[in-house]
Structure formats: structure tokens, C-alpha cells
Enzyme design. Structure first.
Site, PDB file in Angstrom:
ATOM      1  N   THR A 173       0.288   4.482   0.187  1.00  0.00           N
ATOM      2  CA  THR A 173       0.599   5.257   2.025  1.00  0.00           C
ATOM      3  C   THR A 173       1.183   4.475   3.019  1.00  0.00           C
ATOM      4  O   THR A 173       0.364   3.472   3.681  1.00  0.00           O
ATOM      5  CB  THR A 173      -1.200   5.857   2.284  1.00  0.00           C
ATOM      6  OG1 THR A 173      -1.148   6.421   0.604  1.00  0.00           O
ATOM      7  CG2 THR A 173      -0.756   7.288   3.008  1.00  0.00           C
ATOM      8  N   ASP A 231       1.336  -0.835   0.489  1.00  0.00           N
ATOM      9  CA  ASP A 231      -0.209   0.343   0.088  1.00  0.00           C
ATOM     10  C   ASP A 231       0.890   1.098  -0.075  1.00  0.00           C
ATOM     11  O   ASP A 231       1.601   1.423   0.769  1.00  0.00           O
ATOM     12  CB  ASP A 231      -0.874   0.211   1.018  1.00  0.00           C
ATOM     13  CG  ASP A 231      -1.867   0.901   0.913  1.00  0.00           C
ATOM     14  OD1 ASP A 231      -2.582   1.377   0.721  1.00  0.00           O
ATOM     15  OD2 ASP A 231      -1.227   1.864   2.383  1.00  0.00           O
ATOM     16  N   ASP A 276      -1.231   0.006   6.862  1.00  0.00           N
ATOM     17  CA  ASP A 276      -1.168   0.725   7.862  1.00  0.00           C
ATOM     18  C   ASP A 276      -2.853   0.965   7.802  1.00  0.00           C
ATOM     19  O   ASP A 276      -3.086   1.569   8.942  1.00  0.00           O
ATOM     20  CB  ASP A 276      -0.668   1.660   8.127  1.00  0.00           C
ATOM     21  CG  ASP A 276      -0.721   2.350   7.209  1.00  0.00           C
ATOM     22  OD1 ASP A 276      -1.230   2.649   6.168  1.00  0.00           O
ATOM     23  OD2 ASP A 276      -0.095   3.733   7.613  1.00  0.00           O
TER      24      ASP A 276
END
Length: 826
Positions: A339, A337, A582
């Protein structure tokens, strides 16, 4: 796939009843009911200190012992009470009564090895426990009218627990407050769609917030909570569910089948057929049985895993399931991911571009008000708050928020409605331009150029109707572009390069614009970053999706469900997939991936389902985890070959002894010496040495391909020497001389197996092999050691003959290993 916290064991399967939801009006704990006010939930200000103390005294506390590791008692039990320890223990007791102490050395070695295993696993337990405390979720509760963070186990019945995006519901409860609160219960029910919650609705432990916020009142705590047992069981320290350990279990099962009939035949042969001294016959029988048991293999695997946990713990990496170390070493696709993984959490506004002649000062006021409307801003909104803080209206009065819609990964936008200073109502959306604007809009071209520079662009648009009206986004009026610059992680480029060197494919999967994500990945040097795909054009057929996943490297506008489907598509092509993330939008994919990796600063939900948590939030720690896994797998494969070679030649020697009706050539002391010098000591060092070999599948086959021919050659050479020596020696002391010659051959052949396994050579590996050879030489030349181990070479003809047979066996070993390598691969 290994299970993780709240995994598929908690999902709803076809035909199974849905987990019972808590009826807001139902009676709670029948023993200690909670008095609810007429509104259906306790005062939203929370409990008082006195009320908390009263509930703790009554035992109404969330006391589920969610542990990261097993207890000391369990560690001792697992290391001591094993099948092979039982067999060896019985044989040891027998030897203590019928033979000198040197024939009982194998028992002391087992005691020492077991002690080492317990100590190492205890060290790993302490490391895991300390890291688990660091990474533990800290829910916010209201007590005495104030919000405070406490440990999960301190929550009591009736506590008011606050919720925000990404927070996990830690106990069962009833919603007390809801601000567009959407909760994902898929980890418990299997239903993927988030559920909008209103005051009075039930919430289940194990679910998590995907949008909005609110608070709930705890109605079931401790072991009564729905997900408590699942969470406790799945987060324990475990040494199972791995190809390595299941492979070793398979090998041990076959060894047991071979060992039992062979041992029975040996016992009959030595005690009944041969008319020898009873005690000597017992000693030689035990000497034939003990080396059949690869007792140190399980121990060494446990030690290697435990030391791996300690090493990674020093790098602030919490391994919630030990097989994850092994699993990540087998991964061939890593899904990232963007970000929080490639970029740091924060962002900065670089520019605000008004559209359609909009007034710049008015746009700034809208952004300032939007920032004030969300008590739990995401990274994008936080950048806006930093640039346009509340109270910076230049003397003007701020706007009043009348409605708010928090950001959702599924919608790709957030919104808020206001009453402006002059009383005019207005409603606004802030989100992805390519979602809010129709295809072909001229503004998209301008946005495309910004995305190509790696910038993130949000569109501010005015809504003429209600925020939650159907199709509200379709008629939104573009007002301004908010251009954000993401902060790249300085170590992300090196990590991507590492995976490229290791032939691990990297896929960047993000909810952001695909071109923008590709530009960021390109800046970090990701190979194939120019191959981007908008997930809205992603085929839904699993096979076509798998093809698209293999052909592209960067994917944008991906929904949480699509992330999950992408992982499944890659797995359908035989790939071992790791997923990092996250955010709450990563939870489903993390859960389904072979290995889930969460950042320590990520949401509680992601940390709960991940197998590995990077507490230092550094993506650069992943190569260390991969390297540790490769060290464990590669080295255990090496040493397993050593152990099983011994098992094979021990079984064959016993069979040959029974067939030829001769005395077993060795006493336990001889094989204890050989095992220590050619297996025990070198295996310990080889198992903990650096090893960067890529993990290979089919552990059992790979080990047995080498162990079987090595064991057969060693047994044949040793028995040949023994038979020749029986014809060479005669008279008193002949058996001891025959044993010494056979021991010499077996040692030399075993040393050659060790020398092959120790390749490629380094200075310390050469030194290790040489030291083991020197140790045996010392035993042969030091008189008191000769007597202690009953080893004395008689004459020169037979000892040199033994060496000659060993040399021929070594040449045959080299040929067989190369043949296996060419036929099956290294």
C-alpha cells in the site's frame, strides 16, 4: 548499519535506566512554569495569540535548529582545514620563497580544488534545505479555539497539539485528550509494545501514534525535549558512515605512514648528502613530497556525493543522509510495502456482499455509520466514506456513536458501537476476514477467489458484547463482505522490472491477505509473485525465517514486529536490505533496514527514520537513486586507482633516489603538469560520468590491487629511464635533459593507466584521453611552454629510448591488470 533519526542510540539497553517519563503532576520549567488548571492540563481549546506572543518573547519556543545540512562555516572548515592541505600549504609557502612561480603551481591547484569543493557542497546544502522544508512535518495545534498547521519550530510551551495515526510526537507533553490513543515509544525505550495513553499521561518527543487520536499539551520544548538532540544530530548532512569514505580514510592513514619516513629520507638525501644549490635541492625535495599526497581524492569524493544530492533533488528525492546514495547502490534485497508503494493510496469499493440473509440497506447504514465514527480514517475506511457519505440516510436520522476502536496493524481490524435510530445498541468490527473468521469457515473460500483477482476484502461483523471485551472478535457474527479495488501505480511495473534486471531481489511485505497481495504483484510482473506466504505461519526461528524469506516473494498478514524480524533475518544471511514504506506500521522495519525509504506523503514517523524520502511519492524514483549510487561508487573506485597509482610511484621514486644517492629527477612543476593531465582533469570528468556497474564490496582491496602494480611499474620504468639518461647525458644542462626524458616516460605510462581506467571506451572517453595527450605534446613543442615547465627533449636517441621503455611498461601494465582481473575478478 548507519544511524538514523532516533535510532538505537536512543533505545534502552539491558541494565540501562529507562528514559525518565514526565510526571503529570511534576513541576515543569523551573524558570518559566506553565500554570495548569485543576484538570492537569491547559484548556483544550489551546492558547490565544497573545499567550503565544508572550511565550515567544520569553523564549519558550521549540527553537531546536533541526537542519538537513551543515552550515557554510562547517563546509568551509571541512574542506580547508585538512591534514593534507596543511602539509601542502607549508610546502607551498616554502616554494614561494625558494623557486620560480611555476614550481608553486601545485598550491594554486589546491586552492582552486578546495574552492570547487566548497561551492559544490554549498549547492548541495541549498538543495537539501529547500527539500527539507517541503518534507517538513506540520503538526496541528489549537490556537484561539481553532486548529491550524504550523512548523515544528513554531510550537510554544503550553500549546495543545493534535495527534492522529502516524503522527510523531514532536515535543514532550501531557495527554489532554485521548480517543483509544496508542503510542509506540520503541524508538526511544526499545519496548516494542504500543502504550495506551489516557488524559494526564506523559508523552515523549520521538514517539509516534500507531492507533487512535487525541491531543497533548506541550510541557518541554526546544533543547529540553527528550529527543531533540538525537533528532538534530541524526538529521544533519553527513559524509561519514559509508564503506567508500571509511575506505578512503583507511587509505589515507596508510599513505601518511608511508609518506613521513620517505619524506624525511628524501630531505636528508637532497639537502645533506648531495652538495647541490640549496634552493634547487629544496625545490626537488618538495617535488618528491607533494605527489605522495592524494589530496584530490577526498575532494572528488565530496564533490561526487554533493552533485549526486543536487541531481536527486531535481527529482524531488530528499537524501537525509548522503551515504544512503551509496548504500542503496549496494542493496541486493528490496522489501516493499504494497500500500502506497505498489498501489496508490486511494481505493474504490467495487461490491458489498451481504452474508447470511442480511438486509442490504441495513448493511449500507452500518457502513455509513462506521465511516462517521472515525475522524482519522485510513484508506479502506475512506473508500467506504466516499461510497456511503454521511447525511445520505434517505431522510432517516443517523446513528449515535457510543464507542470507537481505531484500526490497528497488530489487531488487523477496527470497530465502533452505536445507538441505532430506534434506540437499539449495536457493535461492529471491520477488518481482515481471515483474522475475524475461524479456520475452515466456508466464507473464506469465497474470499479466496476474490483475493486471487487482486481484490482486497474486508469483513463486516457484528459483536454481541463490548468492543474491547477479551475475545470479542472470536464470537463476531459475519454480516457482509466489502470488496475493494486498489489503484496500481502505473510506474511500479517498470521499477520492479529494473530491479529484476539488476539482480536485486524484491520482497513484497504487507499486512493484507497474502493471496491478494500476490495477485497485485503478479499484475505488475513481479517474478515469483505466485510464491506467497501468510506471515502467521512464518517460523519464528531466525534461520528458518531467513530461509522462508529467500524462498518466497510475497508475504501477507505481516505485523509491524514481524517486518522488523524479516529485515533482521535477511541481514543475518549477509544481504544488504532496503525497506520502503509510508505507514506507521513500517517504522520499525525502516529503522532497522540498511536503507530506509519513505514516501513524502507517509506518516511523520516514517519520514523521521528514513534515510531517503521520495517527496513526489513515486516508487519509480528509486532506480534513479540506485543509478546515482552506482555512478558515485564505480567512478570513485576508478579515479581512486589513478590517485593512488601516483602515490605509489612517488613513494617508490623517493625511496630509489635515497637508495641510489642521486638527485630527485623532478621539480614540482613537472609533477603538477603530469598530475593535471593524467589525473586531475580526467578524474573530474570520469567521477561525474554515467556508470551502471553494480557496486562491489571491499573498496580498499579493489583499488589497491590495481594501484600497487601500476605504481610499481611506473616507478621502475621512470627510474630506469632516469638512470639510462644519466649515463647518456653529460655536461651543463644534463640534469634538465635527464628530467625531460624521465618525465616523458612517466607521462606515457600514466597515460596508459588512464587509458585502461577509461574503459569501456565511448567517444567522449577517447576524446578525453586524446586531449590529455595533445596537451602534453603542445608543452613539448611550444617554446615558451618548454621554458615555463623546464621540459626540452635533447637529441633523438634518449627520447626514443624513453618511449621504448614506456611501451614495455605499458605491455607489463596490461598483463598485470589482466592477471589481477582473472585472479580476483573485475
Amino acid at each position: 548499519m548507519t544511524q538514523r533519526a532516533l535510532d538505537s542510540s536512543g533505545e534502552q539497553t539491558p541494565g540501562s535506566p529507562r528514559p525518565a517519563m514526565i510526571d503529570a503532576g511534576a513541576e515543569l520549567d523551573p524558570v518559566h512554569p506553565v500554570e495548569l488548571p485543576p484538570s492537569g492540563h491547559p484548556d483544550a481549546t489551546g492558547l490565544t495569540t497573545a499567550e503565544v506572543a508572550e511565550r515567544v518573547a520569553r523564549g519558550e519556543v521549540n527553537d531546536v535548529p533541526v537542519r538537513s545540512s551543515r552550515s557554510l562555516t562547517e563546509i568551509v572548515r571541512a574542506n580547508v582545514f585538512t591534514r593534507f592541505n596543511l602539509i601542502i600549504g607549508v610546502l607551498w609557502v616554502i616554494m614561494l620563497f625558494v623557486a620560480p612561480i611555476q614550481d608553486s603551481l601545485f598550491g594554486f591547484v589546491i586552492v582552486a580544488n578546495t574552492g570547487i569543493g566548497i561551492i559544490q557542497e554549498w549547492r548541495a546544502k541549498k538543495t537539501l534545505d529547500s527539500l527539507a522544508v517541503i518534507g517538513e512535518a506540520k503538526p496541528t495545534v489549537r490556537r484561539d479555539g481553532k486548529a491550524a498547521e504550523i512548523s515544528t519550530h513554531e510550537i510554544v510551551l503550553g500549546d495543545v497539539v493534535e495527534l492522529g495515526p502516524g503522527d510523531k510526537v514532536v515535543v514532550d507533553g501531557t495527554v489532554a485528550e485521548a480517543d483509544s490513543l496508542e503510542i509506540d515509544e520503541s524508538l526511544l525505550t526499545g519496548e516494542a509494545d504500543p502504550v495506551l495513553k489516557r488524559p494526564g499521561d506523559p508523552v515523549m518527543s520521538g514517539s509516534f501514534v500507531v492507533a487512535g487520536g487525541g491531543a497533548f499539551t506541550a510541557t518541554k520544548v526546544g533543547r529540553e525535549a527528550y529527543a531533540a538532540q538525537l533528532a538534530e544530530e541524526a538529521s544533519r548532512f553527513t559524509l561519514v558512515h559509508s564503506e567508500l569514505r571509511s575506505g578512503i580514510s583507511t587509505i589515507l592513514k596508510y599513505v601518511t605512514w608511508m609518506m613521513v619516513p620517505t619524506a624525511i629520507g628524501l630531505i636528508i638525501s637532497q639537502l645533506v648528502v648531495k652538495d647541490n644549490n640549496f634552493k634547487d635541492s629544496v625545490a626537488r625535495t618538495v617535488g618528491g613530497i607533494v605527489p605522495m599526497i592524494p589530496e584530490g581524492l577526498v575532494l572528488l569524493t565530496s564533490v561526487a556525493f554533493a552533485i549526486g544530492v543536487v541531481r536527486l533533488g531535481r527529482k524531488q528525492c530528499l537524501v537525509q543522509e548522503l551515504p544512503a546514495i551509496e548504500g542503496l547502490a549496494r542493496v541486493d534485497v528490496v522489501c516493499l510495502d504494497k500500500t502506497g508503494t505498489l498501489t496508490e493510496g486511494g481505493m474504490d469499493i467495487t461490491e458489498v456482499r451481504p452474508l447470511g440473509g442480511s438486509d442490504e440497506a441495513y448493511v449500507h447504514q452500518v457502513l455509513r455509520s462506521l465511516g462517521s465514527s472515525d475522524p482519522r480514517p485510513n484508506a479502506s475506511l475512506q473508500a467506504i466514506i466516499d461510497a456511503y457519505p454521511a447525511g445520505d440516510e434517505g431522510g432517516g436520522k443517523g446513528w449515535t456513536v457510543t464507542d470507537a476502536m481505531p484500526f490497528s496493524s497488530a489487531r488487523k481490524y477496527s470497530g465502533a458501537a452505536f445507538t441505532e435510530t430506534d434506540g437499539t445498541p449495536s457493535a461492529w468490527l471491520l477488518g481482515a476476514p481471515d483474522v475475524l473468521l475461524p479456520d475452515g469457515d466456508g466464507t473464506l473460500t469465497e474470499i479466496e477467489h476474490l483475493n486471487e483477482q487482486g481484490l482486497r476484502v474486508l469483513l463486516l461483523a457484528r459483536v454481541r458484547g463490548e468492543l474491547d471485551a477479551p475475545g470479542a472478535a472470536d464470537g463476531a457474527e459475519p454480516t457482509a463482505l466489502v470488496v475493494l479495488e486498489q489503484r496500481l501505480r502505473p510506474d511500479a511495473g517498470e521499477t520492479l522490472a529494473y530491479f529484476a534486471q539488476q539482480n536485486v531481489a524484491t520482497k513484497v511485505i504487507s499486512g493484507d491477505n497474502a493471496v491478494s497481495v500476490g495477485a497485485v504483484a503478479g499484475k505488475l510482473g513481479l517474478a515469483g509473485a505466485e510464491n506467497t506466504l501468510d506471515a502467521r505461519r512464518m517460523p519464528t526461528d531466525p534461520d528458518e525465517m531467513a530461509t522462508a524469506m529467500e524462498e518466497n516473494a510475497v508475504f501477507g498478514r505481516v505485523t509491524p514486529q514481524q517486518k522488523r524480524d524479516m529485515v533482521a533475518a535477511l541481514q543475518s544471511r549477509g544481504h544488504t536490505v532496503a525497506m520502503t514504506g509510508d505507514g506507521v506500521n513500517d517504522v520499525l522495519a525502516l529503522k532497522d533496514a540498511d536503507i530506509g525509504v519513505s514516501m513524502g506523503s507517509g506518516s511523520e514517523a516514517t519520514r523521521a527514520v528514513a534515510q531517503i524520502v521520495l517527496l513526489n511519492n513515486s516508487f519509480a524514483t528509486l532506480p534513479s537513486v540506485v543509478a546515482e549510487g552506482r555512478r558515485v561508487i564505480g567512478n570513485i573506485t576508478r579515479v581512486a586507482t589513478l590517485f593512488l597509482t601516483k602515490t605509489v610511484y612517488s613513494v617508490l621514486l623517493a625511496i630509489l633516489v635515497v637508495c641510489f644517492q642521486v638527485e630527485y629527477p623532478f621539480l614540482p612543476r613537472h609533477l603538477t603538469l603530469l598530475s593535471t593531465l593524467t589525473i586531475g582533469v580526467p578524474a573530474f570528468f570520469l567521477a561525474l560520468a554515467p556508470n551502471k556497474e553494480r557496486a562491489q564490496p571491499h573498496f580498499v582491496r579493489r583499488v589497491m590491487r590495481y594501484a600497487i602494480p601500476s605504481g610499481v611499474i611506473a616507478a621502475a620504468a621512470t627510474f630506469t629511464t632516469y638512470l639510462v639518461a644519466r649515463h647518456h647525458y653529460a655536461g651543463p644542462g644534463a640534469l634538465e635533459a635527464e628530467t625531460s626524458a624521465a618525465t616523458l616516460t612517466l607521462f606515457l605510462v600514466s597515460m596508459w593507466v588512464l587509458a585502461i581506467i577509461a574503459r569501456p571506451y565511448t567517444w567522449w572517453r577517447i576524446g578525453l584521453v586524446a586531449a590529455m595527450g595533445l596537451g602534453f605534446l603542445i608543452v613539448l613543442v611550444v617554446p615558451w611552454l618548454q621554458d615555463f615547465f623546464a621540459l626540452k627533449l635533447v637529441g633523438t636517441t634518449m627520447p626514443w629510448g624513453a618511449v621504448g621503455i614506456a611501451v614495455a611498461a605499458a605491455a607489463l601494465l596490461e598483463f598485470s591488470w589482466r592477471l589481477v582481473g582473472r585472479r580476483f575478478g573485475a
